[in-house]
Design a protein around this motif. Structure first.
Motif, PDB file in Angstrom:
ATOM      1  N   SER A  14       3.382   4.871  -7.442  1.00 27.68           N
ATOM      2  CA  SER A  14       3.892   4.860  -6.069  1.00 27.68           C
ATOM      3  C   SER A  14       3.038   5.726  -5.159  1.00 27.68           C
ATOM      4  CB  SER A  14       5.341   5.353  -6.043  1.00 27.68           C
ATOM      5  OG  SER A  14       6.173   4.465  -6.725  1.00 27.68           O
ATOM      6  N   ASN A  15       2.605   6.880  -5.669  1.00 26.91           N
ATOM      7  CA  ASN A  15       1.757   7.763  -4.872  1.00 26.91           C
ATOM      8  C   ASN A  15       0.407   7.121  -4.579  1.00 26.91           C
ATOM      9  OD1 ASN A  15       3.686   9.764  -4.765  1.00 26.91           O
ATOM     10  ND2 ASN A  15       2.886  10.875  -6.521  1.00 26.91           N
ATOM     11  N   VAL A  16      -0.165   6.442  -5.574  1.00 27.81           N
ATOM     12  CA  VAL A  16      -1.448   5.766  -5.387  1.00 27.81           C
ATOM     13  C   VAL A  16      -1.298   4.685  -4.328  1.00 27.81           C
ATOM     14  CG1 VAL A  16      -3.092   4.185  -6.488  1.00 27.81           C
ATOM     15  CG2 VAL A  16      -2.383   6.262  -7.680  1.00 27.81           C
ATOM     16  N   LEU A  17      -0.231   3.920  -4.410  1.00 31.03           N
ATOM     17  CA  LEU A  17       0.006   2.867  -3.429  1.00 31.03           C
ATOM     18  C   LEU A  17       0.131   3.445  -2.022  1.00 31.03           C
ATOM     19  CD1 LEU A  17       0.386  -0.162  -3.157  1.00 31.03           C
ATOM     20  CD2 LEU A  17       2.823   0.177  -3.523  1.00 31.03           C
ATOM     21  N   HIS A  18       0.845   4.546  -1.894  1.00 33.10           N
ATOM     22  CA  HIS A  18       1.001   5.204  -0.595  1.00 33.10           C
ATOM     23  C   HIS A  18      -0.352   5.692  -0.061  1.00 33.10           C
ATOM     24  CE1 HIS A  18       2.730   7.515   2.651  1.00 33.10           C
ATOM     25  NE2 HIS A  18       2.076   8.582   2.218  1.00 33.10           N
ATOM     26  N   LEU A  19      -1.155   6.304  -0.926  1.00 27.67           N
ATOM     27  CA  LEU A  19      -2.479   6.786  -0.512  1.00 27.67           C
ATOM     28  C   LEU A  19      -3.386   5.643  -0.059  1.00 27.67           C
ATOM     29  CD1 LEU A  19      -3.183   9.470  -3.262  1.00 27.67           C
ATOM     30  CD2 LEU A  19      -2.848   9.887  -0.826  1.00 27.67           C
ATOM     31  N   LEU A  20      -3.367   4.544  -0.812  1.00 28.42           N
ATOM     32  CA  LEU A  20      -4.193   3.392  -0.453  1.00 28.42           C
ATOM     33  C   LEU A  20      -3.757   2.794   0.884  1.00 28.42           C
ATOM     34  CD1 LEU A  20      -4.476   1.622  -3.917  1.00 28.42           C
ATOM     35  CD2 LEU A  20      -6.374   2.568  -2.584  1.00 28.42           C
ATOM     36  N   THR A  21      -2.458   2.660   1.061  1.00 26.86           N
ATOM     37  CA  THR A  21      -1.937   2.108   2.309  1.00 26.86           C
ATOM     38  C   THR A  21      -2.312   3.004   3.481  1.00 26.86           C
ATOM     39  OG1 THR A  21      -0.093   1.115   1.096  1.00 26.86           O
ATOM     40  CG2 THR A  21       0.150   1.299   3.475  1.00 26.86           C
ATOM     41  N   THR A  22      -2.214   4.306   3.292  1.00 29.56           N
ATOM     42  CA  THR A  22      -2.584   5.250   4.341  1.00 29.56           C
ATOM     43  C   THR A  22      -4.068   5.133   4.675  1.00 29.56           C
ATOM     44  OG1 THR A  22      -0.837   6.758   3.638  1.00 29.56           O
ATOM     45  CG2 THR A  22      -2.606   7.690   4.985  1.00 29.56           C
ATOM     46  N   LYS A  23      -4.911   5.068   3.643  1.00 26.89           N
ATOM     47  CA  LYS A  23      -6.365   4.951   3.870  1.00 26.89           C
ATOM     48  C   LYS A  23      -6.691   3.639   4.582  1.00 26.89           C
ATOM     49  CE  LYS A  23     -10.814   4.973   1.501  1.00 26.89           C
ATOM     50  NZ  LYS A  23     -11.608   5.823   2.301  1.00 26.89           N
ATOM     51  N   MET A  24      -6.061   2.545   4.146  1.00 28.73           N
ATOM     52  CA  MET A  24      -6.314   1.258   4.802  1.00 28.73           C
ATOM     53  C   MET A  24      -5.846   1.275   6.255  1.00 28.73           C
ATOM     54  SD  MET A  24      -5.345  -1.558   1.960  1.00 28.73           S
ATOM     55  CE  MET A  24      -6.221  -1.638   0.411  1.00 28.73           C
ATOM     56  N   GLY A  25      -4.808   2.012   6.528  1.00 29.65           N
ATOM     57  CA  GLY A  25      -4.283   2.107   7.888  1.00 29.65           C
ATOM     58  C   GLY A  25      -5.239   2.775   8.853  1.00 29.65           C
ATOM     59  N   THR A  26      -6.222   3.502   8.339  1.00 29.66           N
ATOM     60  CA  THR A  26      -7.212   4.161   9.196  1.00 29.66           C
ATOM     61  C   THR A  26      -8.437   3.289   9.451  1.00 29.66           C
ATOM     62  OG1 THR A  26      -8.402   5.224   7.370  1.00 29.66           O
ATOM     63  CG2 THR A  26      -6.515   6.427   8.305  1.00 29.66           C
ATOM     64  N   LEU A  27      -8.530   2.164   8.778  1.00 29.85           N
ATOM     65  CA  LEU A  27      -9.672   1.263   8.954  1.00 29.85           C
ATOM     66  C   LEU A  27      -9.585   0.553  10.304  1.00 29.85           C
ATOM     67  CD1 LEU A  27      -9.714  -0.434   5.429  1.00 29.85           C
ATOM     68  CD2 LEU A  27     -11.308   1.297   6.268  1.00 29.85           C
ATOM     69  N   PRO A  28     -10.721   0.066  10.798  1.00 28.02           N
ATOM     70  CA  PRO A  28     -10.682  -0.732  12.023  1.00 28.02           C
ATOM     71  C   PRO A  28      -9.760  -1.943  11.851  1.00 28.02           C
ATOM     72  CG  PRO A  28     -12.952  -0.218  11.401  1.00 28.02           C
ATOM     73  CD  PRO A  28     -12.085   0.222  10.271  1.00 28.02           C
ATOM     74  N   ALA A  29      -9.148  -2.367  12.930  1.00 27.74           N
ATOM     75  CA  ALA A  29      -8.160  -3.456  12.887  1.00 27.74           C
ATOM     76  C   ALA A  29      -8.730  -4.735  12.258  1.00 27.74           C
ATOM     77  CB  ALA A  29      -7.648  -3.751  14.285  1.00 27.74           C
ATOM     78  N   ARG A  30      -9.988  -5.073  12.549  1.00 32.58           N
ATOM     79  CA  ARG A  30     -10.593  -6.300  11.995  1.00 32.58           C
ATOM     80  C   ARG A  30     -10.742  -6.206  10.483  1.00 32.58           C
ATOM     81  NH1 ARG A  30     -10.310 -10.360  15.242  1.00 32.58           N
ATOM     82  NH2 ARG A  30     -12.369 -10.950  15.883  1.00 32.58           N
ATOM     83  N   ARG A  31     -11.047  -5.031   9.972  1.00 32.71           N
ATOM     84  CA  ARG A  31     -11.171  -4.852   8.528  1.00 32.71           C
ATOM     85  C   ARG A  31      -9.802  -4.949   7.860  1.00 32.71           C
ATOM     86  NH1 ARG A  31     -14.743  -0.769   7.472  1.00 32.71           N
ATOM     87  NH2 ARG A  31     -15.781  -1.897   9.123  1.00 32.71           N
ATOM     88  N   GLU A  45      -2.075  -4.914  -3.633  1.00 28.94           N
ATOM     89  CA  GLU A  45      -0.686  -4.667  -3.243  1.00 28.94           C
ATOM     90  C   GLU A  45      -0.619  -3.852  -1.940  1.00 28.94           C
ATOM     91  OE1 GLU A  45       3.312  -2.627  -5.173  1.00 28.94           O
ATOM     92  OE2 GLU A  45       1.641  -3.121  -6.495  1.00 28.94           O
ATOM     93  N   ALA A  46      -1.485  -2.858  -1.826  1.00 27.52           N
ATOM     94  CA  ALA A  46      -1.516  -2.044  -0.605  1.00 27.52           C
ATOM     95  C   ALA A  46      -1.960  -2.888   0.589  1.00 27.52           C
ATOM     96  CB  ALA A  46      -2.450  -0.851  -0.789  1.00 27.52           C
ATOM     97  N   ALA A  47      -2.964  -3.738   0.387  1.00 30.15           N
ATOM     98  CA  ALA A  47      -3.435  -4.600   1.475  1.00 30.15           C
ATOM     99  C   ALA A  47      -2.335  -5.568   1.902  1.00 30.15           C
ATOM    100  CB  ALA A  47      -4.683  -5.368   1.041  1.00 30.15           C
ATOM    101  N   TYR A  48      -1.647  -6.140   0.937  1.00 36.26           N
ATOM    102  CA  TYR A  48      -0.549  -7.067   1.256  1.00 36.26           C
ATOM    103  C   TYR A  48       0.586  -6.318   1.948  1.00 36.26           C
ATOM    104  CZ  TYR A  48       2.254 -11.307   0.681  1.00 36.26           C
ATOM    105  OH  TYR A  48       2.992 -12.443   0.909  1.00 36.26           O
ATOM    106  N   GLY A  49       0.760  -5.056   1.584  1.00 40.13           N
ATOM    107  CA  GLY A  49       1.782  -4.224   2.211  1.00 40.13           C
ATOM    108  C   GLY A  49       1.506  -3.915   3.668  1.00 40.13           C
TER     109      GLY A  49
END
Length: 153
Positions: free
Chosen positions: A32-49, A117-121
């Motif tokens: 769960s922590n890994v998923l949260h970290l990945l989602t947070t990191k992806m959330g900082t990417l540019p919108a197109r990415r 899973e994080a990307a789909y989230g």
């Protein structure tokens, strides 16, 4: 409640007590922590990415070059290939069969199921059906009859 729901703790009627597997619980917490970290990191990417990762996640663990090529014909996904290549450099995806999307046999694959899973989230639950529908309509509109079977998933 969450531990019971995820079958990490159960009541044993035979033993008349609650039983659990501590290692399994720790693994779930780490996951769960890994998923949260990945989602947070992806959330900082540019919108197109982020959008490219969302689209790729709708295909499951991997996406064919053919699907990328067809989607890229649409104005909505015109920069998909370029953004997927950047996502490879970011470490979220990898190319299978080649080192770029320019080779015919290349597949784009998530490095790990948790990354997918994080990307789909990133796609809000209420929008998932629309995402799949939009992708399907573009594939249907731009794909020739000869490639439709290959795109079925």
């Amino acid at each position: 409640e969450t531990l019971v729901k995820h079958d990490l703790i159960q009541y044993s009627f035979r033993e008349r007590r609650w039983v659990w597997d501590e290692d399994k619980i720790k693994e779930e917490e780490i996951s769960s922590n890994v998923l949260h970290l990945l989602t947070t990191k992806m959330g900082t990417l540019p919108a197109r990415r982020q959008e490219a990762l969302k689209v790729a996640s709708c295909f499951g663990s991997q996406m064919s070059k053919l699907a990328v090529d067809i989607l890229s014909k649409s104005p909505k996904y015109s920069d998909l290939s370029h953004e997927l290549e950047k996502a490879v450099r970011d470490g979220f995806l990898e190319f299978v069969g080649s080192r770029s999307l320019h080779d015919e046999l290349t597949m784009t694959k998530f490095h790990h199921d948790k990354i997918r899973e994080a990307a789909y989230g990133l796609i809000h639950c209420d929008e998932r059906e629309r995402y799949h529908h939009d992708i399907g309509m573009v594939l249907y509109s731009y794909a020739g009859v000869e490639v439709e079977e290959e795109l079925l998933f």
